[in-house]
Design an enzyme around this catalytic site. Structure first.
Site, PDB file in Angstrom:
ATOM      1  N   ASP A   1     -47.005   7.934  -0.372  1.00  0.00           N
ATOM      2  CA  ASP A   1     -48.076   8.389  -1.262  1.00  0.00           C
ATOM      3  C   ASP A   1     -49.436   8.427  -0.573  1.00  0.00           C
ATOM      4  OD1 ASP A   1     -45.888   8.101  -2.957  1.00  0.00           O
ATOM      5  OD2 ASP A   1     -47.104   7.410  -4.644  1.00  0.00           O
TER       6      ASP A   1
ATOM      7  N   ARG B   1     -57.238  -6.745  -5.893  1.00  0.00           N
ATOM      8  CA  ARG B   1     -58.049  -5.518  -5.885  1.00  0.00           C
ATOM      9  C   ARG B   1     -59.508  -5.742  -5.497  1.00  0.00           C
ATOM     10  NH1 ARG B   1     -53.752  -4.204  -4.864  1.00  0.00           N
ATOM     11  NH2 ARG B   1     -52.219  -3.551  -6.391  1.00  0.00           N
TER      12      ARG B   1
ATOM     13  N   ASP C   1     -55.191  -0.729 -11.875  1.00  0.00           N
ATOM     14  CA  ASP C   1     -55.724  -0.889 -10.526  1.00  0.00           C
ATOM     15  C   ASP C   1     -56.902   0.038 -10.228  1.00  0.00           C
ATOM     16  OD1 ASP C   1     -54.144  -3.034  -9.823  1.00  0.00           O
ATOM     17  OD2 ASP C   1     -52.474  -1.766  -9.187  1.00  0.00           O
TER      18      ASP C   1
ATOM     19  N   SER D   1     -42.187   1.194  -8.675  1.00  0.00           N
ATOM     20  CA  SER D   1     -43.559   0.985  -8.209  1.00  0.00           C
ATOM     21  C   SER D   1     -43.709  -0.505  -7.922  1.00  0.00           C
ATOM     22  CB  SER D   1     -44.535   1.433  -9.297  1.00  0.00           C
ATOM     23  OG  SER D   1     -45.814   0.950  -8.979  1.00  0.00           O
TER      24      SER D   1
HETATM   25  N1  ARG Z   1     -49.308  -4.506 -14.229  1.00  0.00           N
HETATM   26  C1  ARG Z   1     -49.782  -5.342 -13.156  1.00  0.00           C
HETATM   27  C2  ARG Z   1     -51.285  -5.463 -13.231  1.00  0.00           C
HETATM   28  O1  ARG Z   1     -51.938  -4.628 -13.794  1.00  0.00           O
HETATM   29  C3  ARG Z   1     -49.324  -4.870 -11.798  1.00  0.00           C
HETATM   30  C4  ARG Z   1     -49.897  -3.551 -11.315  1.00  0.00           C
HETATM   31  C5  ARG Z   1     -49.480  -3.114  -9.941  1.00  0.00           C
HETATM   32  N2  ARG Z   1     -48.087  -3.206  -9.762  1.00  0.00           N
HETATM   33  C6  ARG Z   1     -47.256  -2.197  -9.455  1.00  0.00           C
HETATM   34  N3  ARG Z   1     -45.982  -2.468  -9.423  1.00  0.00           N
HETATM   35  N4  ARG Z   1     -47.682  -1.003  -9.212  1.00  0.00           N
HETATM   36  O2  ARG Z   1     -51.837  -6.402 -12.707  1.00  0.00           O
END
Ligand code: ARG
Length: 403
Positions: free
Chosen positions: A16, A96, A125, A179
């Protein structure tokens, strides 16, 4: 609109972000600097360098952030015993702001006025990255390709890759993969079959913990040392923050500790289902509560617990670099002044349980609490008056109700 001269991209080297890199170069016709962070995701990062080079990137940054991640982000959060919606240890949420901090730092260093990230338009995110960048440098523009381009499906994404000679690994050719977001604190898995919360998660989604059923039949006893609220040693051996969390991830993973199957409320507004594995973090949360149980005053402990959900929500929603998070952090940090000592836990078939705790700064008084005769001045008659006054309003209330 002023022309963008240079962009710093948060780049994993995966399919990606490789496509995003190409898209940025084409769309903006400018230099792209890539930034790849080692947060302990357990992947080789050097392939990211080779891939970026192949795409003509001249300035490639690969930085080991493991110690900074654990000491400046994970540990401060653990001091609060932070859990989102009562269960989620915030493993993605807390990473993040750290990535954003370095994106901003690199952008300033190389004179870039824009930052790009590969978070999709439906998740938390994107919010976390962008709120952090806003708070750290409002002059920096944010590019979120997933919200801007007109690629709307996995098929279109793969077509774009083929057209631009971006190699697509064979395991990425079929249907969309899970993911996954991984770092030293957790692995999070979302998507595919997990999108139906009525479906049981298949075994193969779990990556760093064994099924508790298959965990060793003999328990393992470990001792964690704390200083001022932070873990500093395992079984008497001092360790750096990242080394300590790595060690506990190994121990926890072997005993099937820290699995969570959760439906959570995203900040953006929808519910989502994910599988989390947080072995070391789960052990640390239990151990930290254990050392706090003897070193914190009751009112201090209860106040911490009251603000905890608010603090956790701030981190979940992306407000790490906001004044209210810093204010709560100051309160939490001050509470930890005397949170030092040792906690012993038993790891067994998916659980970490405190079995003993000790501290030179303990508030626990065996003499005060004992059922035996005590030397400490405690007048049993005081308890009688204490209860009589606390019961005063209950007696009035009951009398009025005609009980
Ligand atoms: N739902 C979780 C959060 O918002 C994880 C997000 C990222 N995880 C992922 N598998 N893309 O903190």
């Amino acid at each position: 609109m002023a022309k963008i001269e240079k962009i710093v991209l948060s780049y994993s080297g995966g399919l990606d972000t490789s496509i995003i890199l190409k898209w940025l170069q084409e769309t903006y016709g400018c230099e792209v600097v890539t930034f790849t962070a080692d947060l302990g995701q357990g992947e080789e990062l050097e392939p990211a360098r080779a891939k970026a080079e192949m795409s003509g990137v001249k300035d490639i940054r690969i930085i080991d952030l493991r110690e900074e991640f654990v000491s400046d982000f994970v540990f401060p959060m653990l001091r609060a015993n932070a859990l989102y919606e009562g269960q989620y240890l915030l493993g993605s949420s807390i990473a993040r702001p750290l990535i954003a901090k370095h994106l901003v730092g690199i952008a300033r260093e190389v004179g870039a006025h824009a930052i790009a990230h590969g978070a999709t338009g439906k998740g938390n995110d994107q919010v976390r990255f962008e709120l952090a960048v806003n708070a750290l440098d409002p002059s920096i523009k944010i590019i979120a390709p997933w919200r801007q381009w007109n690629i709307r499906s996995r098929m279109q994404l793969l077509e774009y890759a083929e057209k631009h000679h971006i190699p697509v690994p064979s395991d990425k050719r079929g249907e969309a993969p899970f993911s996954i977001d991984a770092n030293l604190l957790h692995t999070s898995t979302e998507g595919k079959i997990l999108e139906n919360p009525a479906e049981v998660a298949p075994d193969h989604v779990y990556q760093r913990t064994v099924d508790p059923v298959d965990a060793p039949d003999t328990p393992e006893i470990i001792t964690i040392g704390f200083e001022r609220g932070d873990p500093v040693s395992v079984n008497g051996k001092s360790m750096t923050p990242a080394a300590l969390l790595t060690e506990l991830n190994g121990l926890g993973g072997r005993h099937g500790i820290g699995r969570l199957d959760l439906v959570e409320n995203r900040f953006i507004g929808m519910k989502s289902r994910g599988i989390y594995e947080t072995p070391g973090g789960t052990i640390l949360l239990t151990a930290h509560r254990g050392i706090e149980s003897i070193t914190l005053d009751r009112a201090a402990a209860h106040l911490k617990d009251e603000i905890m959900p608010r603090y956790a929500e701030l981190i979940y929603n992306g407000f790490w670099f906001a004044p209210e998070r810093e204010m709560l952090q100051a309160l939490i940090d001050q509470s930890q002044t005397f949170v030092s000592g040792e906690v012993t836990l038993r790891l067994y078939k998916g659980s970490a349980s405190v079995i003993s705790r000790a501290s030179p700064l303990s508030l626990y008084s065996a003499d005060l609490v004992t059922f035996e005769e005590s030397a400490i001045a405690y007048d049993h008659h005081d308890a009688e008056g204490f209860i009589r006054l606390n019961g005063l309003r209950l007696r009035s209330w009951a009398a009025r109700n005609g009980r």
